[in-house]
Design a protein around this motif. Structure first.
Motif, PDB file in Angstrom:
ATOM      1  N   GLY A 423      -8.752 -13.253 -70.786  1.00 54.57           N
ATOM      2  CA  GLY A 423     -10.168 -12.900 -71.619  1.00 54.57           C
ATOM      3  C   GLY A 423     -11.322 -12.002 -71.514  1.00 54.57           C
ATOM      4  O   GLY A 423     -12.114 -11.623 -72.984  1.00 54.57           O
ATOM      5  N   LYS A 424     -11.834 -13.086 -70.522  1.00 52.48           N
ATOM      6  CA  LYS A 424     -13.265 -11.495 -70.192  1.00 52.48           C
ATOM      7  C   LYS A 424     -12.726 -10.110 -69.929  1.00 52.48           C
ATOM      8  O   LYS A 424     -13.964  -8.215 -70.483  1.00 52.48           O
ATOM      9  CB  LYS A 424     -13.252 -11.441 -68.477  1.00 52.48           C
ATOM     10  N   ALA A 425     -11.261  -9.804 -69.406  1.00 50.39           N
ATOM     11  CA  ALA A 425     -11.247  -8.079 -69.840  1.00 50.39           C
ATOM     12  C   ALA A 425     -11.987  -7.179 -71.388  1.00 50.39           C
ATOM     13  O   ALA A 425     -11.654  -6.868 -72.200  1.00 50.39           O
ATOM     14  CB  ALA A 425     -10.126  -7.376 -70.189  1.00 50.39           C
ATOM     15  N   VAL A 426     -10.763  -8.285 -72.019  1.00 47.78           N
ATOM     16  CA  VAL A 426     -11.054  -8.225 -73.813  1.00 47.78           C
ATOM     17  C   VAL A 426     -12.339  -7.942 -74.196  1.00 47.78           C
ATOM     18  O   VAL A 426     -12.753  -7.558 -74.935  1.00 47.78           O
ATOM     19  CB  VAL A 426     -10.045  -9.085 -74.110  1.00 47.78           C
ATOM     20  N   GLY A 427     -13.177  -9.164 -73.369  1.00 48.68           N
ATOM     21  CA  GLY A 427     -14.662  -9.190 -73.696  1.00 48.68           C
ATOM     22  C   GLY A 427     -15.603  -8.040 -73.495  1.00 48.68           C
ATOM     23  O   GLY A 427     -16.449  -7.135 -74.284  1.00 48.68           O
ATOM     24  N   ARG A 428     -15.082  -7.816 -72.251  1.00 52.97           N
ATOM     25  CA  ARG A 428     -16.180  -6.322 -70.999  1.00 52.97           C
ATOM     26  C   ARG A 428     -15.931  -4.970 -72.538  1.00 52.97           C
ATOM     27  O   ARG A 428     -16.161  -4.436 -73.082  1.00 52.97           O
ATOM     28  CB  ARG A 428     -15.624  -6.568 -70.370  1.00 52.97           C
ATOM     29  N   LEU A 429     -14.521  -5.191 -72.923  1.00 56.84           N
ATOM     30  CA  LEU A 429     -13.392  -3.805 -73.293  1.00 56.84           C
ATOM     31  C   LEU A 429     -14.703  -3.427 -74.668  1.00 56.84           C
ATOM     32  O   LEU A 429     -15.230  -2.651 -75.181  1.00 56.84           O
ATOM     33  CB  LEU A 429     -12.518  -3.577 -73.492  1.00 56.84           C
ATOM     34  N   ILE A 430     -14.831  -5.051 -75.461  1.00 55.77           N
ATOM     35  CA  ILE A 430     -15.526  -4.759 -77.169  1.00 55.77           C
ATOM     36  C   ILE A 430     -16.558  -4.566 -76.705  1.00 55.77           C
ATOM     37  O   ILE A 430     -17.258  -3.726 -77.268  1.00 55.77           O
ATOM     38  CB  ILE A 430     -14.671  -5.656 -78.082  1.00 55.77           C
ATOM     39  N   MET A 431     -17.708  -4.901 -75.292  1.00 54.23           N
ATOM     40  CA  MET A 431     -18.875  -5.096 -75.225  1.00 54.23           C
ATOM     41  C   MET A 431     -19.151  -3.623 -75.396  1.00 54.23           C
ATOM     42  O   MET A 431     -20.340  -3.010 -75.517  1.00 54.23           O
ATOM     43  CB  MET A 431     -19.085  -6.360 -74.085  1.00 54.23           C
ATOM     44  N   ASN A 432     -18.550  -2.635 -74.018  1.00 55.51           N
ATOM     45  CA  ASN A 432     -18.297  -1.767 -73.640  1.00 55.51           C
ATOM     46  C   ASN A 432     -18.646  -1.228 -74.781  1.00 55.51           C
ATOM     47  O   ASN A 432     -19.918   0.030 -74.782  1.00 55.51           O
ATOM     48  CB  ASN A 432     -17.645  -1.424 -72.520  1.00 55.51           C
ATOM     49  N   LEU A 434     -18.867  -1.655 -77.432  1.00 56.73           N
ATOM     50  CA  LEU A 434     -20.242  -2.134 -78.274  1.00 56.73           C
ATOM     51  C   LEU A 434     -21.679  -1.074 -78.032  1.00 56.73           C
ATOM     52  O   LEU A 434     -22.328  -1.037 -79.434  1.00 56.73           O
ATOM     53  CB  LEU A 434     -20.393  -3.557 -79.376  1.00 56.73           C
ATOM     54  N   THR A 435     -22.008  -1.229 -77.205  1.00 56.58           N
ATOM     55  CA  THR A 435     -23.227  -0.671 -76.087  1.00 56.58           C
ATOM     56  C   THR A 435     -23.066   0.238 -76.314  1.00 56.58           C
ATOM     57  O   THR A 435     -23.485   1.002 -75.541  1.00 56.58           O
ATOM     58  CB  THR A 435     -23.615  -1.449 -75.194  1.00 56.58           C
ATOM     59  N   GLY A 436     -21.644   1.545 -76.559  1.00 56.49           N
ATOM     60  CA  GLY A 436     -21.410   2.526 -76.012  1.00 56.49           C
ATOM     61  C   GLY A 436     -21.463   2.969 -74.256  1.00 56.49           C
ATOM     62  O   GLY A 436     -21.611   4.747 -74.321  1.00 56.49           O
ATOM     63  N   GLU A 437     -20.987   1.581 -73.244  1.00 55.07           N
ATOM     64  CA  GLU A 437     -20.825   2.326 -72.556  1.00 55.07           C
ATOM     65  C   GLU A 437     -19.410   3.060 -72.101  1.00 55.07           C
ATOM     66  O   GLU A 437     -18.078   2.158 -72.788  1.00 55.07           O
ATOM     67  CB  GLU A 437     -20.989   0.914 -71.447  1.00 55.07           C
ATOM     68  N   GLY A 438     -19.047   3.353 -70.930  1.00 54.45           N
ATOM     69  CA  GLY A 438     -18.000   3.441 -71.206  1.00 54.45           C
ATOM     70  C   GLY A 438     -16.753   2.913 -70.497  1.00 54.45           C
ATOM     71  O   GLY A 438     -17.704   1.609 -69.249  1.00 54.45           O
ATOM     72  N   VAL A 439     -15.534   3.478 -70.633  1.00 54.81           N
ATOM     73  CA  VAL A 439     -14.556   2.273 -69.744  1.00 54.81           C
ATOM     74  C   VAL A 439     -13.368   2.979 -68.469  1.00 54.81           C
ATOM     75  O   VAL A 439     -13.496   4.045 -69.052  1.00 54.81           O
ATOM     76  CB  VAL A 439     -13.396   1.633 -71.144  1.00 54.81           C
ATOM     77  N   GLU A 440     -13.816   2.836 -67.726  1.00 54.63           N
ATOM     78  CA  GLU A 440     -12.734   3.581 -66.898  1.00 54.63           C
ATOM     79  C   GLU A 440     -11.350   3.337 -67.422  1.00 54.63           C
ATOM     80  O   GLU A 440     -10.752   2.487 -66.692  1.00 54.63           O
ATOM     81  CB  GLU A 440     -12.859   2.594 -65.626  1.00 54.63           C
TER      82      GLU A 440
END
Length: 477
Positions: A423-432, A434-440
């Motif tokens: 669940g945290k990985a899901v939230g982190r993807l959406i949050m990144n 949403l805020t324009g941060e990249g995903v590794e």
């Protein structure tokens, strides 16, 4: 102060049970009571204690709305949770920075768990009973308030390979479609749908295997595998959502458990999001930490005072011969046949029979009952099933997260949950995003043990299957 004495009728109203059921509980000693003449008298406190520790009667479908004084923290992105269960997925997205403003659940024990741990949350019942306007009202949101995220794992039995696979013909499949409708009506910025691997192959319409073969008509397009998911994808994309999905092993996200689930991520802006960002790898590939183990999860859990079921003595006979990580195959051949009986000659892997967990591997997928003959989950060394406390650790629930209901209901709630780390990985993807941060992103990362489970690979595979069976006539019409 002396507790109030009540009779059968009042107790029945408190527990939402029939008066005869109350009499049976008194007669069996489940509720302390005194027989006076032809009736029973009990302390109201004992009745309410029974309510707090069990799931009684029909599901409590009362709507719990946010109180006016409990204002929403508008500094945090807002999320709504459907089919919330014991809130494993929700705790994960909360850890990534979201505020869950509403939960939706019909199961009585789960609802008690939600209210026990999140007493101020808005809580509704069957999603089919509420319009999008009523859902917003319960959550304390106006029509103008944007919803950042909706998450949910609709009932999976309709798509599970272990069931009849009726898909959308199943009542639970219809709940899935209603959930999609509510997503499109509420128009969140993002939506996440979690489900079992079986949804990748579930047809839109199921034909029993006994009605297939040369003597029957060929399968129609609706009866080919993958039809259910194709319909979902079509509906979401037609509404303008960008969609990506994959089958993810939770162990790749720091969960001490090998548990695979399909996660569908939808974005209102039409953009297709990348896959979830792994935090662990099986053997430390890509410089990531190795998978967490059962030992990592439970190393400081006390072995005394735990709540657990017990194995029958006839099964303990064999467990006393098994070491950590072993199962029935490690017994002498004559004892294998004795222990499994007719199941010894049945097909399938039979990996769940007489299964001890290994200390230095992730746990197998937690089941809803750890002491069923074909799905045993035994402690590596103790002669017992895993305890509720160990279940919580494997699913990454905080120790202070209280699971309500009977022992069986507690196992069921935890076993059905989405691991918090996933669940945290899901939230982190959406949050990144949403805020324009990249995903590794990790090229060719092995997200699960299966092939062709990412959206592009899967759709190419399904397209080939349809062309093979239907040619140019492939259609859902």
């Amino acid at each position: 102060m002396e507790s109030t004495k009540i009779g059968v009728e009042t107790a029945a109203n408190i527990l939402n049970l029939t008066q005869q059921q109350i009499r049976n509980l008194c007669r069996n000693g489940k509720i302390p009571a005194e027989r006076i003449g032809k009736t029973w008298i009990m302390d109201e406190s004992d009745v309410r204690d029974y309510f707090d520790t069990t799931s009684c009667g029909t599901a409590d479908n009362k709507v719990y709305t946010r109180k006016l004084e409990e204002s929403i923290n508008f500094e945090k992105p807002r999320a709504m949770s459907f089919f919330s269960g014991a809130m494993g997925l929700d705790q994960g997205i909360e850890k990534s920075g979201f505020e869950v403003v509403l939960a939706c659940e019909t199961d009585n024990a789960c609802r008690k768990t939600i209210l026990k741990n999140r007493p101020n949350i808005a809580l509704i019942g069957d999603v089919r009973d509420y319009s999008s306007e009523q859902i917003r009202e319960a959550a304390g949101l106006s029509e103008e308030d944007d919803i950042d995220l909706i998450v949910g794992g609709p009932p999976c039995q309709a798509f599970s390979t272990a069931g009849k696979r009726k898909g959308f013909e199943d009542e639970r499949g219809n709940v899935f479609l209603t959930f999609i409708d509510r997503i499109l009506e509420l128009r969140p910025k993002y939506a996440v749908i979690e489900n079992v691997r079986g949804i990748l192959s579930a047809p839109l319409k199921h034909r029993p295997h006994s009605m297939r073969g040369e003597e029957f008509d060929p399968l129609s397009a609706k009866e080919l595998k993958g039809g259910a998911l194709l319909r979902i994808l079509d509906v979401l994309r037609e509404a303008g959502y960008g969609v990506s999905f994959n089958l993810y092993n939770a162990a790749n996200f720091g969960v001490p458990q090998k548990r695979e689930r399909v996660v569908i991520v939808c974005s209102r802006d039409g953009e297709k999001l990348p896959f979830l960002e792994p935090t662990h790898a099986e053997n430390g590939e890509y410089g990531l930490p190795k998978w967490r183990t059962f030992r990592d999860a439970v190393s400081n859990v006390s072995l005394t005072g735990n709540n657990h079921l017990n194995f029958p003595e006839k099964r303990l006979k064999y467990y006393r011969m098994l070491a950590p990580g072993e199962n029935w195959r490690n017994l002498p051949l004559d004892l294998q046949k004795e222990a499994l009986g007719k199941s010894f000659y049945a097909g399938g892997g039979k990996t769940g029979f007489l299964r001890r967990l290994g200390w230095d591997k992730p746990s197998p997928t937690l089941v809803t009952h750890p002491a069923m003959p074909a799905t045993d989950l035994a402690h590596p060394e103790e002669h017992r099933p895993l305890s509720v406390e160990e279940y919580k650790r494997v699913q990454q629930f905080p120790d202070n997260w209280q699971i309500e209901g009977s022992l069986i209901e507690q196992y069921r709630q935890i076993g059905n949950a989405v691991p918090v780390g996933l669940g945290k990985a899901v939230g982190r993807l959406i949050m990144n995003h949403l805020t324009g941060e990249g995903v590794e992103e990790y090229k060719d990362f092995k997200y699960s043990r299966y092939r062709n489970t990412s959206d592009e690979q899967w759709e190419q595979m399904i397209e080939l299957e349809y062309k093979k069976h239907m040619g140019a006539k492939a259609s859902f019409a």
